[in-house]
Design a protein around this motif. Sequence first.
Motif, PDB file in Angstrom:
ATOM      1  N   ARG A   1       0.873  -1.178   0.000  1.00 57.39           N
ATOM      2  CA  ARG A   1       0.000   0.000   0.000  1.00 57.39           C
ATOM      3  C   ARG A   1       0.909   1.226   0.000  1.00 57.39           C
ATOM      4  O   ARG A   1       1.639   1.465   0.957  1.00 57.39           O
ATOM      5  CB  ARG A   1      -0.918   0.032   1.215  1.00 57.39           C
ATOM      6  CG  ARG A   1      -1.811   1.304   1.236  1.00 57.39           C
ATOM      7  CD  ARG A   1      -2.734   1.345   2.428  1.00 57.39           C
ATOM      8  NE  ARG A   1      -3.604   0.195   2.466  1.00 57.39           N
ATOM      9  CZ  ARG A   1      -4.749   0.072   1.784  1.00 57.39           C
ATOM     10  NH1 ARG A   1      -5.147   1.052   1.009  1.00 57.39           N
ATOM     11  NH2 ARG A   1      -5.479  -1.010   1.893  1.00 57.39           N
TER      12      ARG A   1
ATOM     13  N   SER B   1      11.064   0.907  11.443  1.00 60.27           N
ATOM     14  CA  SER B   1      10.068   0.146  10.700  1.00 60.27           C
ATOM     15  C   SER B   1       9.670  -1.044  11.559  1.00 60.27           C
ATOM     16  O   SER B   1      10.537  -1.738  12.091  1.00 60.27           O
ATOM     17  CB  SER B   1      10.653  -0.330   9.371  1.00 60.27           C
ATOM     18  OG  SER B   1       9.754  -1.202   8.731  1.00 60.27           O
TER      19      SER B   1
ATOM     20  N   VAL C   1       2.140  -7.474   8.764  1.00 61.28           N
ATOM     21  CA  VAL C   1       2.280  -6.200   8.054  1.00 61.28           C
ATOM     22  C   VAL C   1       3.569  -5.500   8.488  1.00 61.28           C
ATOM     23  O   VAL C   1       4.089  -5.754   9.576  1.00 61.28           O
ATOM     24  CB  VAL C   1       1.071  -5.252   8.290  1.00 61.28           C
ATOM     25  CG1 VAL C   1      -0.214  -5.868   7.778  1.00 61.28           C
ATOM     26  CG2 VAL C   1       0.930  -4.904   9.748  1.00 61.28           C
ATOM     27  N   GLN C   2       4.069  -4.641   7.620  1.00 62.61           N
ATOM     28  CA  GLN C   2       5.248  -3.850   7.933  1.00 62.61           C
ATOM     29  C   GLN C   2       5.007  -2.417   7.483  1.00 62.61           C
ATOM     30  O   GLN C   2       4.624  -2.180   6.335  1.00 62.61           O
ATOM     31  CB  GLN C   2       6.484  -4.417   7.225  1.00 62.61           C
ATOM     32  CG  GLN C   2       7.761  -3.651   7.543  1.00 62.61           C
ATOM     33  CD  GLN C   2       8.997  -4.268   6.888  1.00 62.61           C
ATOM     34  OE1 GLN C   2       8.915  -5.277   6.197  1.00 62.61           O
ATOM     35  NE2 GLN C   2      10.144  -3.649   7.113  1.00 62.61           N
ATOM     36  N   ASP C   3       5.218  -1.486   8.396  1.00 64.56           N
ATOM     37  CA  ASP C   3       5.081  -0.068   8.095  1.00 64.56           C
ATOM     38  C   ASP C   3       6.468   0.501   7.807  1.00 64.56           C
ATOM     39  O   ASP C   3       7.415   0.254   8.558  1.00 64.56           O
ATOM     40  CB  ASP C   3       4.441   0.673   9.270  1.00 64.56           C
ATOM     41  CG  ASP C   3       3.020   0.204   9.521  1.00 64.56           C
ATOM     42  OD1 ASP C   3       2.231   0.185   8.566  1.00 64.56           O
ATOM     43  OD2 ASP C   3       2.707  -0.165  10.664  1.00 64.56           O
TER      44      ASP C   3
ATOM     45  N   GLN D   1       2.861   0.576   3.461  1.00 64.23           N
ATOM     46  CA  GLN D   1       2.501  -0.508   4.370  1.00 64.23           C
ATOM     47  C   GLN D   1       2.528  -1.800   3.556  1.00 64.23           C
ATOM     48  O   GLN D   1       1.826  -1.921   2.546  1.00 64.23           O
ATOM     49  CB  GLN D   1       1.135  -0.328   5.014  1.00 64.23           C
ATOM     50  CG  GLN D   1       0.879  -1.450   6.025  1.00 64.23           C
ATOM     51  CD  GLN D   1      -0.421  -1.281   6.765  1.00 64.23           C
ATOM     52  OE1 GLN D   1      -1.487  -1.338   6.186  1.00 64.23           O
ATOM     53  NE2 GLN D   1      -0.310  -1.071   8.073  1.00 64.23           N
TER      54      GLN D   1
ATOM     55  N   GLU E   1       2.130  -5.988   3.242  1.00 72.95           N
ATOM     56  CA  GLU E   1       1.398  -7.115   3.811  1.00 72.95           C
ATOM     57  C   GLU E   1       1.793  -8.370   3.044  1.00 72.95           C
ATOM     58  O   GLU E   1       1.763  -8.381   1.813  1.00 72.95           O
ATOM     59  CB  GLU E   1      -0.105  -6.890   3.690  1.00 72.95           C
ATOM     60  CG  GLU E   1      -0.942  -8.021   4.217  1.00 72.95           C
ATOM     61  CD  GLU E   1      -2.425  -7.826   3.948  1.00 72.95           C
ATOM     62  OE1 GLU E   1      -3.099  -8.827   3.651  1.00 72.95           O
ATOM     63  OE2 GLU E   1      -2.906  -6.673   4.011  1.00 72.95           O
TER      64      GLU E   1
END
Length: 168
Positions: A13, A128, A138-140, A156, A158
């Motif tokens: 995203r 992160s 998920v990873q921001d 973001q 996933e």
Amino acid sequence: MAWEPVIGKLSVRVVRGHNLIVADPLTHTSDPYVVLYYGSQVKTSVQKKNVNPLWNDVLVLPVTDLTKPVKLEVFDADTFTADDSMGVAEFSVTDIYDAAKLDLKHASDGTRIKTIYPVGTNYLGGESHVSWKNGKVVQDLILKLKNVDSGSVVLQLEWVHVVPGVTL
């Protein structure tokens, strides 16, 4: 190019850009979009006249090689000339993949699995976090753009799908 088996899929995203450079000096603005390169390329929509764009576009990449980073480039869309580069960055899929392999069925929502720090040559503009949210890994990320004076992109990630039986 030889066929490579797909290990899984990564949903990216592209949330927003922040403080992007002005690529159109006449209008004092930019018309940015993001391109992700990972084997093939996918891109976001163009946000007209905006140096702080909100995309919220979801792009899906088939993952075939965990050692290969995903490359990101922001461009300014131009009508009559070639699009201008507004900066580059890249990120690794290894951290989110490693977390997706864990048995997390008993983890509580919001559990932080791993933290990656902005050190050395990575493109991180802040910590992160790889987390377990709503039953998904998920990873921001906040990526600082290189080759320009300013700009960052918020993503973001996933992990969408792991092919059964595939190991490192």
